[in-house]
Write a protein that holds these residues in place. Structure first.
Motif, mmCIF file in Angstrom:
data_model
loop_
_atom_site.group_PDB
_atom_site.id
_atom_site.type_symbol
_atom_site.label_atom_id
_atom_site.label_comp_id
_atom_site.label_asym_id
_atom_site.label_seq_id
_atom_site.Cartn_x
_atom_site.Cartn_y
_atom_site.Cartn_z
ATOM 1 N N LEU A 99 3.315 5.535 6.759
ATOM 2 C CA LEU A 99 2.340 6.056 7.720
ATOM 3 C C LEU A 99 0.944 6.108 7.094
ATOM 4 C CD1 LEU A 99 1.565 7.369 10.421
ATOM 5 C CD2 LEU A 99 2.337 9.559 9.469
ATOM 6 N N LEU A 100 0.854 6.610 5.865
ATOM 7 C CA LEU A 100 -0.440 6.655 5.176
ATOM 8 C C LEU A 100 -1.012 5.252 4.994
ATOM 9 C CD1 LEU A 100 0.343 9.406 2.530
ATOM 10 C CD2 LEU A 100 -1.509 9.501 4.217
ATOM 11 N N ALA A 101 -0.157 4.309 4.631
ATOM 12 C CA ALA A 101 -0.612 2.932 4.440
ATOM 13 C C ALA A 101 -1.095 2.331 5.761
ATOM 14 C CB ALA A 101 0.504 2.086 3.838
ATOM 15 N N LEU A 102 -0.363 2.572 6.834
ATOM 16 C CA LEU A 102 -0.784 2.073 8.145
ATOM 17 C C LEU A 102 -2.128 2.666 8.557
ATOM 18 C CD1 LEU A 102 2.664 2.228 9.946
ATOM 19 C CD2 LEU A 102 1.266 0.161 9.708
ATOM 20 N N ALA A 103 -2.334 3.940 8.257
ATOM 21 C CA ALA A 103 -3.581 4.614 8.629
ATOM 22 C C ALA A 103 -4.755 4.185 7.751
ATOM 23 C CB ALA A 103 -3.397 6.127 8.551
ATOM 24 N N SER A 104 -4.467 3.699 6.557
ATOM 25 C CA SER A 104 -5.553 3.410 5.609
ATOM 26 C C SER A 104 -6.056 1.980 5.656
ATOM 27 C CB SER A 104 -5.094 3.726 4.176
ATOM 28 O OG SER A 104 -4.130 2.786 3.740
ATOM 29 N N ARG A 105 -5.246 1.058 6.127
ATOM 30 C CA ARG A 105 -5.625 -0.355 6.087
ATOM 31 C C ARG A 105 -6.339 -0.754 7.385
ATOM 32 N NH1 ARG A 105 -3.536 -3.637 2.542
ATOM 33 N NH2 ARG A 105 -3.424 -5.335 4.036
ATOM 34 N N PRO A 106 -7.450 -1.445 7.276
ATOM 35 C CA PRO A 106 -8.156 -1.877 8.489
ATOM 36 C C PRO A 106 -7.259 -2.744 9.365
ATOM 37 C CG PRO A 106 -9.438 -2.385 6.508
ATOM 38 C CD PRO A 106 -8.089 -1.930 6.054
ATOM 39 N N GLY A 107 -7.314 -2.501 10.664
ATOM 40 C CA GLY A 107 -6.524 -3.305 11.594
ATOM 41 C C GLY A 107 -6.131 -2.511 12.814
ATOM 42 N N SER A 165 0.822 -1.214 0.000
ATOM 43 C CA SER A 165 0.000 0.000 0.000
ATOM 44 C C SER A 165 0.855 1.262 0.000
ATOM 45 C CB SER A 165 -0.930 0.025 1.214
ATOM 46 O OG SER A 165 -1.926 -0.956 1.094
ATOM 47 N N SER A 166 2.034 1.186 0.614
ATOM 48 C CA SER A 166 2.902 2.365 0.631
ATOM 49 C C SER A 166 3.330 2.733 -0.787
ATOM 50 C CB SER A 166 4.114 2.138 1.530
ATOM 51 O OG SER A 166 5.003 1.186 0.991
ATOM 52 N N LEU A 167 3.534 1.746 -1.624
ATOM 53 C CA LEU A 167 3.847 2.013 -3.028
ATOM 54 C C LEU A 167 2.667 2.704 -3.706
ATOM 55 C CD1 LEU A 167 5.480 1.773 -5.654
ATOM 56 C CD2 LEU A 167 4.555 -0.549 -5.883
ATOM 57 N N ARG A 168 1.463 2.211 -3.464
ATOM 58 C CA ARG A 168 0.268 2.844 -4.053
ATOM 59 C C ARG A 168 0.102 4.274 -3.555
ATOM 60 N NH1 ARG A 168 -1.482 -2.418 -3.618
ATOM 61 N NH2 ARG A 168 -2.599 -2.189 -1.667
ATOM 62 N N MET A 169 0.427 4.511 -2.281
ATOM 63 C CA MET A 169 0.325 5.862 -1.726
ATOM 64 C C MET A 169 1.318 6.797 -2.425
ATOM 65 S SD MET A 169 -2.014 6.024 0.522
ATOM 66 C CE MET A 169 -3.044 4.891 1.416
ATOM 67 N N ALA A 170 2.535 6.323 -2.621
ATOM 68 C CA ALA A 170 3.546 7.144 -3.296
ATOM 69 C C ALA A 170 3.110 7.452 -4.728
ATOM 70 C CB ALA A 170 4.896 6.433 -3.288
#
Length: 185
Positions: free
Chosen positions: A148-156, A129-134
């Motif tokens: 950080l964006l990936a951690l905030a965006s993925r359920p969990g 997801s971090s790649l997709r965010m970039a």
């Protein structure tokens, strides 16, 4: 993909490995990645966290305590715990009984004594997801801000913990990009 990681992002991954080794965890999970993001200094991710109020040690400790509590619940989010409570299952009582019989942290997963630790499925998802965010932000490299964006965006547990401390995807995007463009992922 790792060749696109900035030094800060690579340091986060190394830090996550260190956290997993210290805990003797069998896998590197999203919680380890989050703890390592919190340790970053002088990066875009640390800037965003500071702007959102997660720069004081007390706040960082609070995030760490929330992750520890989720680990003690075998990785169940607070939403999972509440859903089970609706079915009459008291997760806290189960955790207390298991820990009474087998020790604190008994539900947090098996212990690994040595060797290389793989990334858990959720942690791999964060890296992807971090790649997709970039890419969504037209950034050429993957930095700790994308992690950080990936951690905030993925359920969990990571996103639940961050959201509980006011760190959401729109908030991070507002700090970093000024407009809060919608990111893929």
């Amino acid at each position: 993909m790792f060749e696109r990681f900035t030094k800060g992002a690579r340091d986060v991954v190394k830090g996550a490995v260190t956290y997993a080794e210290h805990e003797r965890a069998p896998r590197i999970d999203e919680g380890h990645l989050l703890l390592a993001v919190l340790d970053a200094r002088g990066t875009r991710g640390s800037f965003a966290l500071g702007a959102l109020g997660i720069d004081a040690e007390g706040k960082r400790a609070s995030v760490g305590e929330a992750l520890l509590a989720a680990r003690r619940r075998a990785g169940l989010t607070q939403a999972d715990t509440e859903a089970l409570a609706g079915l009459g299952i008291d997760v806290d009582e189960i955790v207390a009984r298991v820990e009474e019989a087998h020790g604190v942290g008994a539900l947090s997963g098996g212990r690994r004594l040595g060797g290389r630790r793989p990334f858990a499925k959720e942690a791999k998802g964060v890296l992807e997801s971090s790649l997709r965010m970039a890419l969504a932000h037209h950034d050429r490299a993957i930095g700790d801000e994308h992690l950080l964006l990936a951690l905030a965006s993925r359920p969990g547990i990571a996103s639940e913990t961050l959201a509980g401390h006011g760190v959401t995807v729109p908030a991070v995007e507002r700090v970093l990009y000024g407009g809060g463009r919608a990111a893929a992922g």
